[in-house]
Design an enzyme around this catalytic site. Structure first.
Site, PDB file in Angstrom:
ATOM      1  N   GLU A 103       0.798  -1.226   0.000  1.00 53.54           N
ATOM      2  CA  GLU A 103       0.000   0.000   0.000  1.00 53.54           C
ATOM      3  C   GLU A 103       0.838   1.287   0.000  1.00 53.54           C
ATOM      4  O   GLU A 103       0.706   2.126   0.891  1.00 53.54           O
ATOM      5  CB  GLU A 103      -0.988  -0.030   1.175  1.00 53.54           C
ATOM      6  N   GLU A 154      -5.889 -10.267  -2.132  1.00 55.09           N
ATOM      7  CA  GLU A 154      -6.719 -10.081  -0.927  1.00 55.09           C
ATOM      8  C   GLU A 154      -8.197  -9.943  -1.289  1.00 55.09           C
ATOM      9  O   GLU A 154      -8.924  -9.139  -0.701  1.00 55.09           O
ATOM     10  CB  GLU A 154      -6.254  -8.854  -0.140  1.00 55.09           C
TER      11      GLU A 154
END
Length: 355
Positions: A152, A267
């Site tokens: 991220e 994910e």
């Protein structure tokens, strides 16, 4: 012992224990070459608490990833201690059930233990950072298929393609924190597949398009600098009310593959908090979003690795984070709260049957 009997033994024992490479060259280890197919994230706590979860993962999956056990706070409680027992227990479970395991995550802006924030000088931060990544990757050398090295790195609303998330690491190490993580990991295990990982790039919403552009810019920059990056992770935490930008996503993935990069779904889940309708109606929309996502990604090649962030709705972070206004449980994963398959699982099977 049967596979599941052995698994139960290992998890029970674990509970008592715990209280470089070129930029585009793919790793060549036998473990990395195994086709991982479909997998799910899990915590050791959930595996220990509910045997149905381990049974479901061993039934439906070919790979697993720890949710928490390889992140800094659990793995590195202080500057002098590495606690591998809980992650090792999940690896034991994976091996006993003929699953592969991938690692998540070596460098992230979130979940940084307090002891690191007590380090005031840049050299001290860099020493801790390099020591952590090098020690952890070395410990699991030849045991994992891939690592989310940097997680991220793009802000939620980038103002330009060159925008990067402001983090503890950037404050001390500058933008070099990302290449440093990859080079350190590659030196520790030259054969493991190294990935960068990001969310909210899949829909046609303006912020998602901007984030995708910034992600592309960062990936291109890393490759231009010879950073040992082998794969791009698309987290795919989908929002059920948002349609997938199938054209834009397909173009993005095609370009990544043209650069010699693998593309991993890391994910996957679908937040249905804003959907109306019955569970069956919501499940159908969720399945459609997943199908659109995987269709777009597979336009330029097969989807070799799909991981959902959990397997059963009973153990999804979404239900604890995004409550529905009607008080009904969110239905974000392939199996419902009673471990019964949903249309989501049918879509996964469609894209992994030949993996």
């Amino acid at each position: 012992m049967t596979r599941l009997d052995r698994r139960e033994f290992l998890l029970g024992s674990a509970a008592t224990l715990a209280a470089g490479a070129t930029a585009s060259a793919a790793p060549a280890s036998k473990l990395a070459q195994r086709r991982p197919g479909f997998g799910a994230a899990a915590t050791l706590w959930d595996l220990q608490a509910d045997p149905r979860l381990g049974e479901a993962i061993s039934t439906y999956c070919t790979q697993v990833v720890p949710v928490l056990e390889l992140k800094w706070p659990m793995l590195r409680p202080n500057a002098h201690t590495f606690n591998f027992e809980r992650a090792d227990a999940i690896l034991d479970f994976a091996r006993d059930n003929d699953l592969t395991m991938r690692g998540h995550a070596l460098a992230w802006y979130h979940d940084i233990p307090d002891w690191t924030k007590q380090i005031k000088d840049t050299r001290g931060v860099e020493r801790a950072y390099v020591d952590h990544i090098g020690t952890v990757v070395s410990y699991y050398k030849d045991k994992l298929t891939s690592w989310d090295v940097v997680n991220e790195p793009i802000p939620d609303n980038p103002r330009s393609p060159k925008d990067r998330r402001d983090t503890f690491w950037t404050q001390h190490l500058g933008q070099g924190w990302i290449p440093l993580a990859f080079r350190t990991a590659a030196a520790a295990d030259p054969l493991v597949k190294l990935a960068i990982n990001e969310y909210d790039i899949e829909s046609a919403k303006d912020s998602f398009i901007a984030k995708r552009a910034a992600y592309r810019n960062l990936i291109m920059d890393l490759l231009d600098r010879g950073v040992p990056l082998h794969a791009v992770g698309l987290q795919s935490h989908l929002h059920a009310e948002l349609e997938i930008d199938t054209h834009g996503l397909a173009e993005f993935v095609t370009e990544l593959r043209s650069w010699g990069l693998d593309v991993l779904v890391t994910e996957l889940d679908v937040d249905d908090q804003k959907l109306a309708g019955s569970p069956a109606q919501r499940d159908a929309i969720v399945a459609k979003r997943v199908d659109d996502l995987l269709t777009a990604i597979s336009t330029s090649g097969p989807v070799r690795s799909i991981l959902t962030w959990g397997l059963s709705d009973r153990y999804s972070w979404i239900n604890g984070t995004f409550a529905r206004a009607d008080k009904q449980p969110n239905r974000p994963l392939p199996l419902d709260g009673e471990f019964k398959p949903k249309p989501f699982l049918d879509v996964i099977s469609k894209f992994t049957r030949d993996a």
